[in-house]
Scaffold this motif. Structure first.
Motif, PDB file in Angstrom:
ATOM      1  N   LEU A  39       0.852  -1.194   0.000  1.00 21.60           N
ATOM      2  CA  LEU A  39       0.000   0.000   0.000  1.00 21.60           C
ATOM      3  C   LEU A  39       0.891   1.249   0.000  1.00 21.60           C
ATOM      4  N   GLY A  40       2.129   1.058  -0.454  1.00 19.71           N
ATOM      5  CA  GLY A  40       3.079   2.165  -0.504  1.00 19.71           C
ATOM      6  C   GLY A  40       2.878   3.003  -1.754  1.00 19.71           C
ATOM      7  N   GLN A  41       3.290   2.436  -2.892  1.00 15.51           N
ATOM      8  CA  GLN A  41       3.257   3.228  -4.122  1.00 15.51           C
ATOM      9  C   GLN A  41       1.833   3.366  -4.647  1.00 15.51           C
ATOM     10  N   GLY A  42       1.516   4.551  -5.167  1.00 14.45           N
ATOM     11  CA  GLY A  42       0.147   4.843  -5.585  1.00 14.45           C
ATOM     12  C   GLY A  42      -0.148   4.441  -7.014  1.00 14.45           C
ATOM     13  N   PHE A  43      -0.210   3.138  -7.263  1.00 13.90           N
ATOM     14  CA  PHE A  43      -0.679   2.722  -8.593  1.00 13.90           C
ATOM     15  C   PHE A  43      -1.825   1.731  -8.405  1.00 13.90           C
ATOM     16  N   PRO A  44      -2.860   1.799  -9.251  1.00 15.39           N
ATOM     17  CA  PRO A  44      -3.991   0.888  -9.116  1.00 15.39           C
ATOM     18  C   PRO A  44      -3.563  -0.539  -9.437  1.00 15.39           C
ATOM     19  N   ASP A  45      -4.160  -1.521  -8.775  1.00 12.40           N
ATOM     20  CA  ASP A  45      -3.834  -2.914  -9.110  1.00 12.40           C
ATOM     21  C   ASP A  45      -4.842  -3.487 -10.103  1.00 12.40           C
ATOM     22  N   THR A  46      -5.685  -2.633 -10.650  1.00 14.90           N
ATOM     23  CA  THR A  46      -6.601  -3.030 -11.725  1.00 14.90           C
ATOM     24  C   THR A  46      -6.443  -1.999 -12.836  1.00 14.90           C
ATOM     25  N   ASP A  47      -6.327  -2.490 -14.090  1.00 11.35           N
ATOM     26  CA  ASP A  47      -6.148  -1.554 -15.201  1.00 11.35           C
ATOM     27  C   ASP A  47      -7.422  -0.776 -15.474  1.00 11.35           C
ATOM     28  N   GLY A  48      -7.258   0.323 -16.227  1.00 16.59           N
ATOM     29  CA  GLY A  48      -8.393   1.160 -16.612  1.00 16.59           C
ATOM     30  C   GLY A  48      -9.296   0.470 -17.625  1.00 16.59           C
ATOM     31  N   PHE A 376      -5.033   3.460  -1.302  1.00 15.54           N
ATOM     32  CA  PHE A 376      -6.204   2.570  -1.332  1.00 15.54           C
ATOM     33  C   PHE A 376      -6.737   2.315  -2.747  1.00 15.54           C
ATOM     34  N   CYS A 377      -5.881   2.551  -3.758  1.00 11.19           N
ATOM     35  CA  CYS A 377      -6.287   2.266  -5.151  1.00 11.19           C
ATOM     36  C   CYS A 377      -6.021   0.790  -5.449  1.00 11.19           C
ATOM     37  N   LYS A 378      -6.489  -0.066  -4.569  1.00 13.41           N
ATOM     38  CA  LYS A 378      -6.244  -1.514  -4.673  1.00 13.41           C
ATOM     39  C   LYS A 378      -7.585  -2.234  -4.617  1.00 13.41           C
TER      40      LYS A 378
END
Ligand SMILES: Cc1ncc(COP(=O)(O)O)c(C=O)c1O
Length: 393
Positions: A39-48, A376-378
Motif C-alpha cells: 500500500l506504498g506506491q500509488g498505482f492501481p492494481d486493476t487496469d483502466g 487505497f487504489c487496490k
C-alpha cells in the motif's frame, strides 16, 4: 576530480546530492522481498477501461503514433484536453497554443519549473510535498520554501497567514497541489480565492498540480486557473495516469496561456521531445468517456477509502479521512510509535503490509515524524486483507 559530495553516489552533482533513492523504490523492494501487501506506491492494481486499452492497441496496429508524434502532442489529444477543461470547468483553451502534452505529470512539473525559474528564485510549496517537487526545484537551482499543512480537526489545513508570510521579494512561484498527496486535503474555493489574490497582489506565477482532479469525494474540484487574475499566471498540470488507471502510459498535460505554454514547451522539447505516441490517441478517447465513468471511479474509490480508513482506525491509528486522492494519512502516535520511517521499515516483518513514512515529504522532518501514508487504489479484497493483517498490531 572534485571532492565527492555523497559517499554512495560520488559523481552526483551538489544540487542533487541530498536526494537519495526514492522511498517508493525502497518500500516496493521491501514489499517484494517479504511478500507483503504493497500500500506504498500509488498505482492501481486493476487496469483502466478495456475499451481504452483496445484503443491503444488499435493505435499501435494501425500505425497511429508509432513514429515521433508532434512535439506539443497529437491534435486529437490536445483537442480532447481542451474539450475536457470546457466540459468540467467551463474553461476555454485553444488546443494549438494553450495545451501541451507531456510524459506524465512528472515531466510537466520538471519542464514548468526549469522553464519558469531563475537560479536563486524562491518557490513556495505546500509541505508535505510530492517528492519530485523538491528535486525539480533543486535542478532549476531555485530555493524551496515550504509552507506546512498542519493537522486540525481531523484534516490537514493550510494556514493562509503562514502562506502570506512566506512570500518575499525573491518569491517567483507558488507550487500547489490540490487534491493534495499525501494528506488527501482538497483546498476550498475560499482558500483558492485567497491564494489567487495573493498571487495577483505579489505578482507570482503558480504551477498547480491537479492530477487528482477527478478523485474528490466531498465537494468539487475547483481549478485555480478559473479564478480572477489567474489565467495569465497559472500553469495547470494533470495526468491520465490517475483518472484512467493507466499510470504506466505516462500521458500528462499542461494547460496555460500561450506565453506560458511557449516557455514550458521550450524546455520539454529537450527533455523527452515527445512520448507515448499511440497512448495519446487512446487517452483522447478516454477524455470523452461519459459522466458515468467519472462517477463510478469516484464512488468505487470512496468505498475503498472507507474500507481502509475503517481498518486503520480499528487497528489503532489516528486516521485523517481524505477528501480527495487515493491516499490516507495516519498518525502512529496512538500505537505508542514515534518514528514513521522505522515503523514502515519494520511493518512488513510485523504484519505483511507496506506503507510510506510521510517524513520523507517534509523539510521539517519533525512535523511529519509520526505520519504514515497508505494507498487505497487496490482491490477491495486486498484492502480487507491488509486491514485484517493490521489488526495484529
Ligand atoms: C501529486 C502528484 N503529482 C504528479 C504525479 C506523477 O504523475 P505521472 O505519473 O503522470 O507522472 C503523482 C503521482 O503519484 C502525484 O501524486
Amino acid at each position: 576530480m572534485s571532492t565527492p559530495v555523497s559517499s554512495d553516489r560520488p559523481f552526483l552533482n551538489r544540487r542533487l546530492a541530498a536526494f537519495g533513492t526514492t522511498i517508493f523504490a525502497e518500500m516496493s523492494a521491501l514489499a517484494t522481498r517479504t511478500g507483503s501487501i504493497n500500500l506504498g506506491q500509488g498505482f492501481p492494481d486493476t487496469d483502466g477501461p478495456a475499451q481504452i486499452a483496445e484503443a491503444a492497441s488499435r493505435a499501435v496496429l494501425t500505425g497511429l503514433g508509432n513514429q515521433y508524434p508532434p512535439g506539443p502532442g497529437v491534435p486529437e489529444l490536445r483537442t480532447a484536453i481542451a474539450a475536457h477543461q470546457q466540459r468540467f470547468y467551463g474553461l476555454a483553451h485553444d488546443p494549438d497554443t494553450e495545451v501541451l502534452v507531456t510524459a506524465g505529470a512528472t515531466e510537466a512539473i520538471a519542464a514548468a519549473l526549469l522553464a519558469l525559474l531563475e537560479p536563486g528564485d524562491e518557490v513556495i510549496a505546500l509541505e508535505p510535498y510530492y517528492d519530485s517537487y523538491a528535486a525539480c526545484i533543486a535542478m532549476a537551482g531555485a530555493v524551496r520554501v515550504p509552507v506546512t499543512l498542519r493537522p486540525h480537526a481531523g484534516a490537514f489545513a493550510l494556514d493562509l497567514d503562514e502562506l502570506r508570510a512566506a512570500v518575499t521579494p525573491r518569491t517567483r512561484l507558488l507550487l500547489l497541489n490540490t487534491p493534495h498527496n499525501p494528506t488527501g486535503t482538497v483546498l476550498t474555493p475560499a482558500e483558492l480565492t485567497a491564494i489567487a489574490e495573493l498571487a495577483v497582489e505579489r505578482d507570482l506565477l503558480v504551477v498547480t498540480d491537479e492530477v487528482y482532479e477527478h478523485l474528490v469525494f466531498e465537494g468539487a474540484h475547483t481549478p485555480l486557473a478559473g479564478l480572477p487574475g489567474m489565467r495569465e499566471r497559472t500553469v495547470t498540470i494533470s495526468s491520465a495516469g490517475k483518472t484512467y488507471s493507466f499510470t504506466g502510459w505516462k500521458v500528462g498535460w499542461i494547460t496555460a496561456s500561450p506565453e506560458l505554454i511557449a516557455a514550458v514547451r521550450s524546455v520539454k522539447q529537450f527533455l523527452t521531445y515527445v512520448s507515448s505516441g499511440p497512448f495519446q490517441y487512446a487517452i483522447a478517447e478516454a477524455l470523452a468517456l461519459p459522466d458515468s465513468y467519472y462517477d463510478t471511479l469516484r464512488a468505487d474509490l470512496a468505498a475503498k477509502r472507507d474500507i481502509l480508513a475503517d481498518g486503520l482506525a480499528a487497528a489503532g491509528f489516528e486516521v485523517f479521512r481524505p477528501q480527495g486522492t487515493y491516499f490516507i494519512t495516519t498518525d502512529i502516535t496512538p500505537l505508542g510509535e514515534k518514528d514513521g520511517l522505522a515503523f514502515c521499515r519494520a511493518l512488513p516483518e510485523r504484519c505483511g503490509v507496506v506503507a510510506i513514512p510521510n517524513q520523507v515529504f517534509y523539510d521539517d522532518k519533525a512535523a511529519g515524524a509520526t505520519q504514515v501514508r497508505w494507498a487505497f487504489c487496490k482491490r477491495e479484497d486486498v484492502l480487507r486483507e491488509a486491514a485484517e493483517r493490521l489488526r495484529r498490531l
